[in-house]
Design a protein around this motif. Structure first.
Motif, PDB file in Angstrom:
ATOM      1  N   ALA A 106      29.039  31.550  38.326  1.00  0.00           N
ATOM      2  CA  ALA A 106      29.619  32.866  38.105  1.00  0.00           C
ATOM      3  C   ALA A 106      30.113  33.481  39.406  1.00  0.00           C
ATOM      4  N   ARG A 107      29.312  33.355  40.447  1.00  0.00           N
ATOM      5  CA  ARG A 107      29.720  33.919  41.740  1.00  0.00           C
ATOM      6  C   ARG A 107      30.908  33.150  42.329  1.00  0.00           C
ATOM      7  N   VAL A 108      30.912  31.845  42.143  1.00  0.00           N
ATOM      8  CA  VAL A 108      32.056  31.046  42.604  1.00  0.00           C
ATOM      9  C   VAL A 108      33.321  31.472  41.877  1.00  0.00           C
ATOM     10  N   LEU A 109      33.236  31.682  40.571  1.00  0.00           N
ATOM     11  CA  LEU A 109      34.397  32.124  39.799  1.00  0.00           C
ATOM     12  C   LEU A 109      34.853  33.515  40.233  1.00  0.00           C
ATOM     13  N   ALA A 110      33.900  34.378  40.535  1.00  0.00           N
ATOM     14  CA  ALA A 110      34.264  35.720  40.992  1.00  0.00           C
ATOM     15  C   ALA A 110      35.056  35.671  42.286  1.00  0.00           C
ATOM     16  N   ASP A 111      34.747  34.712  43.158  1.00  0.00           N
ATOM     17  CA  ASP A 111      35.415  34.616  44.457  1.00  0.00           C
ATOM     18  C   ASP A 111      36.610  33.669  44.456  1.00  0.00           C
ATOM     19  N   SER A 112      36.878  33.032  43.331  1.00  0.00           N
ATOM     20  CA  SER A 112      38.029  32.122  43.265  1.00  0.00           C
ATOM     21  C   SER A 112      38.971  32.573  42.157  1.00  0.00           C
ATOM     22  N   LEU A 113      38.649  32.258  40.914  1.00  0.00           N
ATOM     23  CA  LEU A 113      39.518  32.608  39.790  1.00  0.00           C
ATOM     24  C   LEU A 113      39.811  34.104  39.743  1.00  0.00           C
ATOM     25  N   ALA A 161      31.951  43.240  42.982  1.00  0.00           N
ATOM     26  CA  ALA A 161      33.326  43.553  42.591  1.00  0.00           C
ATOM     27  C   ALA A 161      33.573  43.387  41.096  1.00  0.00           C
ATOM     28  N   LEU A 162      32.621  42.843  40.347  1.00  0.00           N
ATOM     29  CA  LEU A 162      32.861  42.544  38.938  1.00  0.00           C
ATOM     30  C   LEU A 162      32.812  43.802  38.084  1.00  0.00           C
ATOM     31  N   ARG A 163      33.727  43.857  37.118  1.00  0.00           N
ATOM     32  CA  ARG A 163      33.775  44.947  36.157  1.00  0.00           C
ATOM     33  C   ARG A 163      33.971  44.372  34.757  1.00  0.00           C
ATOM     34  N   LEU A 164      33.666  45.186  33.745  1.00  0.00           N
ATOM     35  CA  LEU A 164      33.855  44.788  32.353  1.00  0.00           C
ATOM     36  C   LEU A 164      34.904  45.680  31.723  1.00  0.00           C
ATOM     37  N   GLY A 165      35.964  45.064  31.177  1.00  0.00           N
ATOM     38  CA  GLY A 165      37.034  45.823  30.548  1.00  0.00           C
ATOM     39  C   GLY A 165      36.678  46.255  29.138  1.00  0.00           C
ATOM     40  N   ASP A 166      37.611  46.948  28.500  1.00  0.00           N
ATOM     41  CA  ASP A 166      37.420  47.399  27.119  1.00  0.00           C
ATOM     42  C   ASP A 166      37.473  46.203  26.177  1.00  0.00           C
ATOM     43  N   LEU A 167      36.496  46.121  25.284  1.00  0.00           N
ATOM     44  CA  LEU A 167      36.398  44.979  24.376  1.00  0.00           C
ATOM     45  C   LEU A 167      37.118  45.269  23.064  1.00  0.00           C
ATOM     46  N   PRO A 168      37.732  44.238  22.461  1.00  0.00           N
ATOM     47  CA  PRO A 168      38.321  44.418  21.133  1.00  0.00           C
ATOM     48  C   PRO A 168      37.233  44.509  20.077  1.00  0.00           C
ATOM     49  N   HIS A 175      36.321  41.035  35.054  1.00  0.00           N
ATOM     50  CA  HIS A 175      37.438  40.957  35.985  1.00  0.00           C
ATOM     51  C   HIS A 175      37.083  41.663  37.286  1.00  0.00           C
ATOM     52  N   ARG A 176      37.963  41.494  38.250  1.00  0.00           N
ATOM     53  CA  ARG A 176      37.930  42.266  39.483  1.00  0.00           C
ATOM     54  C   ARG A 176      39.145  43.174  39.491  1.00  0.00           C
ATOM     55  N   PRO A 177      38.970  44.486  39.578  1.00  0.00           N
ATOM     56  CA  PRO A 177      40.098  45.410  39.459  1.00  0.00           C
ATOM     57  C   PRO A 177      41.210  45.091  40.452  1.00  0.00           C
ATOM     58  N   GLY A 178      42.437  45.167  39.930  1.00  0.00           N
ATOM     59  CA  GLY A 178      43.608  44.940  40.765  1.00  0.00           C
ATOM     60  C   GLY A 178      44.038  43.493  40.866  1.00  0.00           C
ATOM     61  N   ASN A 179      43.247  42.577  40.322  1.00  0.00           N
ATOM     62  CA  ASN A 179      43.580  41.150  40.398  1.00  0.00           C
ATOM     63  C   ASN A 179      43.994  40.636  39.023  1.00  0.00           C
ATOM     64  N   ASP A 180      44.825  39.608  39.015  1.00  0.00           N
ATOM     65  CA  ASP A 180      45.229  38.981  37.767  1.00  0.00           C
ATOM     66  C   ASP A 180      45.435  37.485  38.010  1.00  0.00           C
ATOM     67  N   PHE A 181      45.994  36.793  37.016  1.00  0.00           N
ATOM     68  CA  PHE A 181      46.144  35.343  37.087  1.00  0.00           C
ATOM     69  C   PHE A 181      47.588  34.911  37.341  1.00  0.00           C
ATOM     70  N   LYS A 182      48.455  35.840  37.754  1.00  0.00           N
ATOM     71  CA  LYS A 182      49.870  35.502  37.883  1.00  0.00           C
ATOM     72  C   LYS A 182      50.103  34.383  38.893  1.00  0.00           C
ATOM     73  N   GLU A 183      49.464  34.455  40.047  1.00  0.00           N
ATOM     74  CA  GLU A 183      49.695  33.429  41.061  1.00  0.00           C
ATOM     75  C   GLU A 183      49.175  32.076  40.587  1.00  0.00           C
ATOM     76  N   LEU A 184      48.009  32.062  39.967  1.00  0.00           N
ATOM     77  CA  LEU A 184      47.460  30.801  39.461  1.00  0.00           C
ATOM     78  C   LEU A 184      48.294  30.265  38.310  1.00  0.00           C
ATOM     79  N   ALA A 197      39.642  36.335  42.025  1.00  0.00           N
ATOM     80  CA  ALA A 197      40.121  36.941  43.267  1.00  0.00           C
ATOM     81  C   ALA A 197      41.626  37.108  43.293  1.00  0.00           C
ATOM     82  N   GLY A 198      42.328  36.463  42.340  1.00  0.00           N
ATOM     83  CA  GLY A 198      43.760  36.679  42.210  1.00  0.00           C
ATOM     84  C   GLY A 198      44.645  35.759  43.022  1.00  0.00           C
ATOM     85  N   THR A 199      44.051  34.796  43.752  1.00  0.00           N
ATOM     86  CA  THR A 199      44.852  33.845  44.532  1.00  0.00           C
ATOM     87  C   THR A 199      44.653  32.451  43.968  1.00  0.00           C
ATOM     88  N   ALA A 200      45.677  31.620  44.121  1.00  0.00           N
ATOM     89  CA  ALA A 200      45.671  30.323  43.439  1.00  0.00           C
ATOM     90  C   ALA A 200      44.848  29.263  44.146  1.00  0.00           C
TER      91      ALA A 200
END
Length: 459
Positions: A401-408, A189-196, A289-298, A410-413
């Motif tokens: 890294a895999r733990v972070l992908a499935d926790s941080l 599920a991991l993707r890389l966004g546009d870099l500055p 990131h994982r598309p469609g997820n963000d850190f709002k809930e956390l 994933a978009g849930t707190a």
């Protein structure tokens, strides 16, 4: 809020309770403590020879920024991170522009002076992003340490492009496709966004909040100036500042507390490229990131934990990019990358707990590795030592890294806060011998020497 001198920079709960309340703190050193160990970095060698007028202009900019810093301490930060009295700083920037040799440099400084006086707009940001500067001068309400003040404080800096470093950046970023494929191999599920944009540079001037302690090794513009979500972004990374911290803080800590299959020596040519690429890869890690997820809930559940874990993810995905993707084609040894990484984990942890989210994040990483068994922690007669095998640490990084992908990511707190609770500073026992040893020595920092700005012209 009035703070007494902090007796223990590792008292996590007390320090976290005070986080963000230091707006009126006027001391040069933060976090508050009774004593520090300071090394000096003379910026004269990096300063371009642009004449006495240029040096006097930098001194005038110092006066304007320091006066604005005092006004902020007295009256607070105005709306939208604008200066209380912007004109003196804007005029100082315009005066400096006359001494810069390049059209792009002069135009960039004119745009930044306009932004100080009137605020940024998309037209200014777009034009700045397109300019190729040799010498850069920036002034504004730049971000300071998150645990100190969540708003910006008056800062000015100047740096010059590091061409060799920029070539290395470009070579690494040419392999962005390899990074994308690697991330999907870690977790589908991991993707890389546009870099500055990323500018490798050497600092030659600093004033205001940025000239206090501890020092920043990079600024992220315009985000650090309070302009969020702009599509026009650039990171300015100071190679000489980072090298001074590696020489005087990271390497001594590694020598004292780390026993691995590769010793970290920033003076060894094997390590010359790794710090720059380490910061670049950390920046890249922020855009995994994982598309469609963000850190709002956390963020709503625990803002501090959210920032800690975001810094942790940038560290982990970044150093894996450097060690597993970039190292071989760029002629680097992954074992050297891990030696650098662990030395930096020690430097950040040594700054204390509950003051800096990135330091708490480095603590979390070391704690995870110790609890997982990827690092040993031996307490012998000479004191605690982290015992490391680089390949085992790399395996631990991939696991985290895999733990972070499935926790941080994933978009849930709930899973993210559980990770922070289990391995962050709220559970200190796994690293207790190391923290007990670190608290016996003072906080270490680097002081910029800038006497050359005030020397009289040669007769």
């Amino acid at each position: 809020m009035t703070h007494t001198l902090t007796a223990d920079r590792f008292d996590y709960h007390v320090n976290l309770g005070n986080a963000g309340t230091y707006r009126t703190h006027r001391g040069a050193f933060w976090p508050p403590a009774g004593h520090y160990r300071v090394s000096c970095l003379d910026l004269a060698g990096a300063t371009p020879d642009l004449g006495d007028g240029f040096r006097r202009g930098l001194a005038a900019l110092t006066s304007a920024i320091e006066a604005e810093w005092q006004r902020v301490k007295d009256h607070g930060v105005p709306a939208r991170r604008r200066f209380n009295e912007p004109r003196p700083t804007a005029e100082a920037l315009r005066a400096l522009a006359a001494h810069l040799p390049g059209d792009a440099d002069r135009r960039a400084l004119e745009l930044r002076a306009n932004a100080v006086e009137h605020g940024y707009d998309d037209a200014i940001l777009k034009e700045l992003a397109a300019l190729k500067e040799e010498f850069t001068v920036v002034a504004g309400q730049l971000s300071t340490w998150y645990g100190k003040e969540v708003k910006g404080l008056p800062t000015a800096f100047a740096c010059r492009a590091d061409r060799a470093g920029q070539d290395l950046v470009d070579r690494a970023l040419d392999r962005a496709g390899d990074v994308t494929a690697y991330l999907r191999g870690l977790h589908p599920a991991l993707r890389l966004g546009d870099l500055p944009a990323f500018g490798a540079a050497r600092l030659f001037f600093m004033a205001g909040e940025g000239n206090l302690h501890p020092k920043h090794i990079a600024y992220f513009l315009p985000e650090d100036e309070g302009v969020k979500h702009s599509p026009f972004k650039k990171t300015y990374y100071f190679r000489n500042t980072h090298r001074a911290l590696l020489d005087t803080v990271s390497a001594p800590l590694a020598a004292a507390y780390l026993a691995g299959d590769r010793a970290f020596d920033p003076a060894d040519p094997r390590f010359a490229a790794i710090p720059l690429l380490g910061v670049l890869s950390h920046e890249l890690g922020h855009f995994v990131h994982r598309p469609g997820n963000d850190f709002k809930e956390l963020n709503a559940a625990d803002r501090w934990a959210s920032v800690v874990l975001q810094e942790t993810a940038a560290d982990v995905f970044g150093i894996l990019t450097l060690a597993d993707v970039w190292a071989e084609p760029l002629g680097l040894d992954p074992a050297d990358v891990i030696a650098y990484y662990l030395a930096e984990c020690l430097r950040y942890t040594d700054r204390g707990l509950g003051h800096f989210p990135d330091s708490d994040g480095m603590f979390l990483q070391l704690s995870y590795f110790v609890q997982l068994g990827a690092l040993g922690l031996d307490s012998g007669p000479a004191g605690p030592r982290l015992t490391a095998d680089s390949q085992t640490v790399l395996a631990g990084l991939r696991s985290l890294a895999r733990v972070l992908a499935d926790s941080l990511l994933a978009g849930t707190a709930a899973p993210a806060t559980a990770l922070h609770q289990a391995f962050g500073p709220a559970t200190p026992e796994p690293l207790a011998p190391l923290i007990d040893a670190l608290r016996t020595t003072p906080f270490a920092s680097v002081e910029y020497t800038q006497e050359h700005l005030h020397r009289p012209a040669a007769l």
